[in-house]
Design a protein around this motif. Sequence first.
Motif, PDB file in Angstrom:
ATOM      1  N   LEU A 561       1.289   3.679  25.929  1.00 50.01           N
ATOM      2  CA  LEU A 561       0.692   3.881  27.278  1.00 50.01           C
ATOM      3  C   LEU A 561       1.427   2.920  28.263  1.00 50.01           C
ATOM      4  O   LEU A 561       1.611   3.329  29.367  1.00 50.01           O
ATOM      5  N   ALA A 562       1.755   1.799  27.603  1.00 52.38           N
ATOM      6  CA  ALA A 562       2.669   0.929  28.561  1.00 52.38           C
ATOM      7  C   ALA A 562       4.017   1.465  28.761  1.00 52.38           C
ATOM      8  O   ALA A 562       4.257   1.380  29.958  1.00 52.38           O
ATOM      9  N   GLU A 563       4.292   2.321  27.947  1.00 56.53           N
ATOM     10  CA  GLU A 563       5.784   2.685  28.168  1.00 56.53           C
ATOM     11  C   GLU A 563       5.451   3.813  29.100  1.00 56.53           C
ATOM     12  O   GLU A 563       6.556   4.303  29.951  1.00 56.53           O
ATOM     13  N   VAL A 564       4.456   4.669  29.023  1.00 54.77           N
ATOM     14  CA  VAL A 564       4.380   5.960  29.951  1.00 54.77           C
ATOM     15  C   VAL A 564       4.301   5.156  31.159  1.00 54.77           C
ATOM     16  O   VAL A 564       4.516   5.706  32.331  1.00 54.77           O
ATOM     17  N   LEU A 565       3.429   4.221  31.547  1.00 59.62           N
ATOM     18  CA  LEU A 565       3.053   3.613  33.064  1.00 59.62           C
ATOM     19  C   LEU A 565       4.271   3.078  33.518  1.00 59.62           C
ATOM     20  O   LEU A 565       4.762   3.302  34.713  1.00 59.62           O
ATOM     21  N   SER A 566       5.221   2.358  32.451  1.00 59.41           N
ATOM     22  CA  SER A 566       6.412   1.755  32.933  1.00 59.41           C
ATOM     23  C   SER A 566       7.382   3.115  33.565  1.00 59.41           C
ATOM     24  O   SER A 566       8.240   3.012  34.704  1.00 59.41           O
ATOM     25  N   MET A 567       7.210   4.224  32.864  1.00 57.36           N
ATOM     26  CA  MET A 567       8.086   5.311  33.346  1.00 57.36           C
ATOM     27  C   MET A 567       7.507   6.083  34.598  1.00 57.36           C
ATOM     28  O   MET A 567       8.296   6.531  35.579  1.00 57.36           O
ATOM     29  N   LEU A 568       6.029   6.199  34.539  1.00 48.80           N
ATOM     30  CA  LEU A 568       5.473   6.636  35.630  1.00 48.80           C
ATOM     31  C   LEU A 568       5.621   6.088  36.811  1.00 48.80           C
ATOM     32  O   LEU A 568       5.631   6.501  38.176  1.00 48.80           O
ATOM     33  N   LEU A 569       5.419   4.538  37.175  1.00 42.05           N
ATOM     34  CA  LEU A 569       5.339   3.798  38.122  1.00 42.05           C
ATOM     35  C   LEU A 569       6.637   3.011  38.526  1.00 42.05           C
ATOM     36  O   LEU A 569       6.855   2.165  39.311  1.00 42.05           O
ATOM     37  N   LEU A 660      -3.447  10.477  23.300  1.00 41.16           N
ATOM     38  CA  LEU A 660      -2.273  10.151  23.658  1.00 41.16           C
ATOM     39  C   LEU A 660      -1.226  10.124  22.746  1.00 41.16           C
ATOM     40  O   LEU A 660      -0.065  10.418  22.696  1.00 41.16           O
ATOM     41  N   LYS A 661      -1.780   9.776  21.128  1.00 44.78           N
ATOM     42  CA  LYS A 661      -0.717   9.591  20.123  1.00 44.78           C
ATOM     43  C   LYS A 661      -0.335  10.842  19.939  1.00 44.78           C
ATOM     44  O   LYS A 661       0.888  10.970  19.278  1.00 44.78           O
ATOM     45  N   PHE A 671       0.048  13.721  31.303  1.00 47.99           N
ATOM     46  CA  PHE A 671      -1.593  13.432  30.999  1.00 47.99           C
ATOM     47  C   PHE A 671      -1.891  12.122  31.765  1.00 47.99           C
ATOM     48  O   PHE A 671      -2.993  12.282  32.262  1.00 47.99           O
ATOM     49  N   VAL A 672      -1.060  11.187  31.805  1.00 50.14           N
ATOM     50  CA  VAL A 672      -1.678  10.093  32.262  1.00 50.14           C
ATOM     51  C   VAL A 672      -1.484  10.155  33.834  1.00 50.14           C
ATOM     52  O   VAL A 672      -2.665   9.439  34.732  1.00 50.14           O
ATOM     53  N   TYR A 677      -3.919   9.499  39.283  1.00 55.43           N
ATOM     54  CA  TYR A 677      -4.233   9.993  40.559  1.00 55.43           C
ATOM     55  C   TYR A 677      -5.195  11.005  41.016  1.00 55.43           C
ATOM     56  O   TYR A 677      -5.799  11.606  40.101  1.00 55.43           O
ATOM     57  N   SER A 678      -5.569  11.011  42.216  1.00 51.51           N
ATOM     58  CA  SER A 678      -6.634  11.553  42.601  1.00 51.51           C
ATOM     59  C   SER A 678      -6.624  13.098  42.413  1.00 51.51           C
ATOM     60  O   SER A 678      -5.508  13.690  42.340  1.00 51.51           O
TER      61      SER A 678
END
Length: 689
Positions: A561-569, A660-661, A671-672, A677-678
């Motif tokens: 999830l940390a990697e996903v947030l880093s890519m997303l944001l 997520l796994k 997915f995240v 987001y709204s």
Amino acid sequence: MNNKARSLLWNIRQFSTLLPRSGALRIYTLGFCRPEVIHSKWNPRNHLLNGFDEGLQPSVRYLFQDKFISKSVDGCTQTKGISHAATFKLDRILCPRRLSFDAKHSFVSDGTSDHDLMKTNFHHTSSEDVLTKKTRPTPVNYKKLAQECNSLGDVLDTFSKAPTFPVSNYFLAMWIIAKRISEDKRRFEKQLMFSHPAFNQLCEHMMREAKIMHYDHLLFSLNAIVKLGIPQNTLMVQTLLRTIQERISECDERCLSILSTALVTMEPCMNVNALREGLRILVDQQVWDIKHIFTLQAVMKCIGRDAPSALKKKLEMKALKELGNFSVLNSQYMFEVLAAMDHRSVVLLNECSKVVIDNVHGCPFKILISILQSCRDLRYQNEDLFKSIADYVATTFDIWKLKHVIFFLLLFEALGFRPPGLMDKLMEKVVQEPGSLNMKNIVSILHVYSSLNHVHKVQNREFLDALASALTGCLHHISSESLLNAVHSFCVMNYFPLAPINQLIKENIINELLTSGDTEKNIQKLHVLNTCLKLDESTYKSVHIPLPQLPLSASYPNAKLAEVLSMLLEGEGCFSRNVQLPHNYHIDFEIRMDTNRTQVFSFSDVDASSATNMQRVAVLCVPKSAYCLNSHHLRGLMAMKLRHLNGMGFHVILIHNWELKKLKMEDAVTFVKKKIYSDEVLPTTDTTV
């Protein structure tokens, strides 16, 4: 005089002292000699459950195995046509020294041939033998004895008057009587049994007869003795265990079942452990020859949790092979068997669950409870099985006692399963009859409903009021820990009864909780109480209970999830990991967004972070255990945490670890993104930052 002649004369002298004038003698273990007719047609193996007391006699040992005396006795010469002979049955214990004879010397007259000896008649039909037959004591029938006697002392009185072989009958009769009387009377009868003057004599007979008793009778005796409550460390029990070890090669399938049943209830000791090891070796050799399902299940239950995994697997394969022969009772019992051997066979449990579901109606309380307890111990979760049991109990709610329903709910709570229909039924009963609750029932009900986070659509307030009123009536005799457990459950459900809380926050009660019992668990629950009083809408916001600080729990946010947030944001500047909050709360990730959740602010942007339209977003990674079984219904503590985070100004987003796994990285980002987001606006990453 040579050795052979000396041996001959000695044996004749010994025999002449034992030989009666007429009839035959049986030497009893008590040392009494009574006349008895010897019958040739008796079954040497009379089974215990098929009336083994009828015609039961110890092993016959003839003084002369293939030769008989044919010389003059009292001046009367025995002719060639010998028609009868005197025989003896000797107890091996009382006569350990056997007469020995030289094989080259025969005690037969010159005119007697082997062919004539084959015609020897063993039925002594003289008038004297008819009289002795009337005086012979009839072997006791344990079933008849249990019917005629009303107490354990009556059985011992019968034994002291005329002891008969085997004494296992007396122990079996006492166990049958003990089973049919009440618990209190049984306890009293056992005390009288131990103090009875014939009890020690009975135990001595049991030890003497152990080596000559049939093996299955010996095992039945051990089983009855253990269940009668005779201490395991006594000489008699240890002697039986040792004798059973020495004769374990005589164990057949029936004996396997009896021995397994007896060992299950016994505490570990050297002889029990050695016997269990021998049983495992025997089972490993004979497992494929076992024909009866109940024998197989008794053996599986007995071998223990520490048995070799290869043996457990072999027994599982044997059970799967016999699955088509399982009765309903076999399927119900298999749960307890697998739990006893700590072997989680999902295939076997699934097949047995289908049988239980199809036959759940009319199933006894003890069996249903055993099934649920076994599922808990084996960590086996079958929603269909749990639902069928819960629906059956809810449908037949009126026939169950209140304590039975609560017991079901406690097990469902331990399994993480929430049965709404059954819980609603109990809520209605509590509202209608609050006076039927005792202190233990109140604490248990509160624990279940707070843990499973069950809320009734209509009667929730009335339900909590009824429980609070019933608890208030128990405050004069409730323990400090029970009071803490009840108030903790109330707080989790966002309900604050005045009288119980006032009682709990007294200084002497707090000191007792901090210094006795499970202090670590008490401190955690008191911290929950402090947090709820501060963050929830209660009248105790000014109350603060001084408590030792809890150690910060180690948190390892989900790496994916940390990697996903880093890519997303686009970088880690727009989110923070493992954020510690007041009241011992922490969140895995924090994101700062506008109130419409369309734009993400960077933590380094002071102006943005101080803007009035900023929304703090808490992203939590939650496991399956945070939800009730196979549902999206949050359990009590997680629901309380979300309530408190909302009170602290956070918008909470839950990310399921197990979902997520399974996703690839591209799918995980999508997915995240939908979660953060709204729903109305889902902007791209470029326009967000």
